[in-house]
Design an enzyme around this catalytic site. Structure first.
Site, PDB file in Angstrom:
ATOM      1  N   LYS A   1       4.445  -8.747   2.998  1.00  0.00           N
ATOM      2  CA  LYS A   1       3.174  -9.293   3.500  1.00  0.00           C
ATOM      3  C   LYS A   1       3.183  -9.573   5.001  1.00  0.00           C
ATOM      4  O   LYS A   1       2.139  -9.530   5.648  1.00  0.00           O
ATOM      5  CB  LYS A   1       2.793 -10.548   2.721  1.00  0.00           C
ATOM      6  CG  LYS A   1       2.322 -10.251   1.297  1.00  0.00           C
ATOM      7  CD  LYS A   1       1.852 -11.510   0.592  1.00  0.00           C
ATOM      8  CE  LYS A   1       1.355 -11.186  -0.811  1.00  0.00           C
ATOM      9  NZ  LYS A   1       0.848 -12.384  -1.499  1.00  0.00           N
TER      10      LYS A   1
ATOM     11  N   ASP B   1      -5.779 -13.920  -0.981  1.00  0.00           N
ATOM     12  CA  ASP B   1      -5.150 -14.898  -1.882  1.00  0.00           C
ATOM     13  C   ASP B   1      -5.903 -16.233  -1.874  1.00  0.00           C
ATOM     14  O   ASP B   1      -6.142 -16.837  -2.921  1.00  0.00           O
ATOM     15  CB  ASP B   1      -3.692 -15.138  -1.492  1.00  0.00           C
ATOM     16  CG  ASP B   1      -2.799 -13.960  -1.855  1.00  0.00           C
ATOM     17  OD1 ASP B   1      -3.118 -13.255  -2.827  1.00  0.00           O
ATOM     18  OD2 ASP B   1      -1.791 -13.748  -1.157  1.00  0.00           O
TER      19      ASP B   1
END
Ligand code: ATR
Length: 279
Positions: free
Chosen positions: A72, A108
């Site tokens: 990420k 997220d």
């Protein structure tokens, strides 16, 4: 099985390892539901090959990809444009390839907040206490702050919580040992640590100080009902299970790659939960 045409839209999930990801199942369900000429595939890519692979996917006509551990941060670095959601989260989990540009976003936090709302919980109802200070915590805290609410973080390693507070202005820090006592001042409690996950120890927390109506959210979804959520239920509080965050975070990428905004419903939840429902 869907038969693809030469015009099929392609996306996937980049991870290492990626075999445990539920995202191909999740996106595959929506592709089938909407009869879309497209595919979403697992992409096991080693850390050292990440940049080469992403540029290769973009050059191969992929519409984009999700990115999971351990990539990420590398995904953040490779983008030509990083959206505000990803800057605030400090990480990218969704790549969109547009012309020859790589655009990064982080869904997220949006997924977490959308899941709260789907459970009838208003994230802005009152102060939030977040346990944990890893990558997931940062996305969740940033999204909660964006709703205007005050957030306090508690983490076993205090320096990580302090570093988060440095990056996210307004974030308050309390000691890990004070976590149970701190609950009384909050409307929402969130576990972002790995405690309570299958194969991990449970989170030790005393819910007796909880105010009536406290919402208790866990981002762990295996098991679907963690010991924390079971305790919240037993105390008459409002448990919010973690699987919904995974489902809701996927909406934005699917819409960008396949041109349809999909819906999160119980049929999808049951399909993606699969084996977890039997436990
Ligand atoms: P992610 O990026 O997925 O959030 P991470 O960066 O490894 O993963 O973060 C894991 C979180 O769980 C951290 O907040 C970690 O606390 P530390 O920063 O002190 O390591 C927390 N965690 C893991 N095991 C723990 C344990 N046994 N007790 C308390 N916290 C724990």
């Amino acid at each position: 099985m869907t038969i693809l045409s030469g015009k099929a839209r392609l996306a996937g999930i980049i991870g290492w390892p990626v075999e445990h990801s539920r995202s191909p199942r999740l996106h595959g369900f929506w592709l089938q539901r909407h009869g879309i000429d497209g595919a979403y595939v697992p992409l096991p890519i080693r850390p050292e090959a990440f940049a080469l692979a992403v540029r290769g996917l973009a050059a191969s006509g992929f519409a984009g990809a999700n990115v999971t551990a351990p990539h990420k941060l590398a995904a953040f670095e490779i983008c030509d444009t990083v959206e505000a959601s990803a800057r605030r989260a400090g990480a990218v989990n969704t790549l969109v390839f547009q012309d020859s540009r790589i655009i990064g976003r982080n869904t997220d936090g949006i997924g977490f907040v959308a899941n709260l709302r789907a459970h009838g919980v208003d994230p802005a109802a009152g102060p939030a206490l977040v346990l944990g200070a890893g990558g997931a915590a940062r996305a969740v805290i940033a999204a909660l702050q964006d709703t205007g609410v005050t957030v306090t973080v508690a983490n076993r390693t205090r320096t990580r919580a302090d570093a988060l507070a440095h990056d996210l202005p307004g974030l308050l820090v309390t000691d890990w040992s004070a976590r149970s006592a701190a609950i009384g001042d909050h409307a929402l409690l969130v576990n972002t640590t790995s405690l309570g996950m299958l194969g991990h120890p449970p989170l030790e927390l005393d819910l007796d100080p909880a105010p009536a109506g406290l919402a208790v959210a866990d981002i762990v979804y295996a098991p679907l009902e963690t010991p924390l959520l079971a305790a919240a239920r037993a105390h008459g509080l409002r448990p919010v299970e973690g699987l919904g965050m995974l489902l809701h975070q996927a909406v934005s990428g699917f819409a960008a790659w396949f041109g349809v905004t999909p819906v999160v419903d119980d049929e999808l939840r049951r399909f993606v939960a699969g084996d977890l429902l039997a436990r």
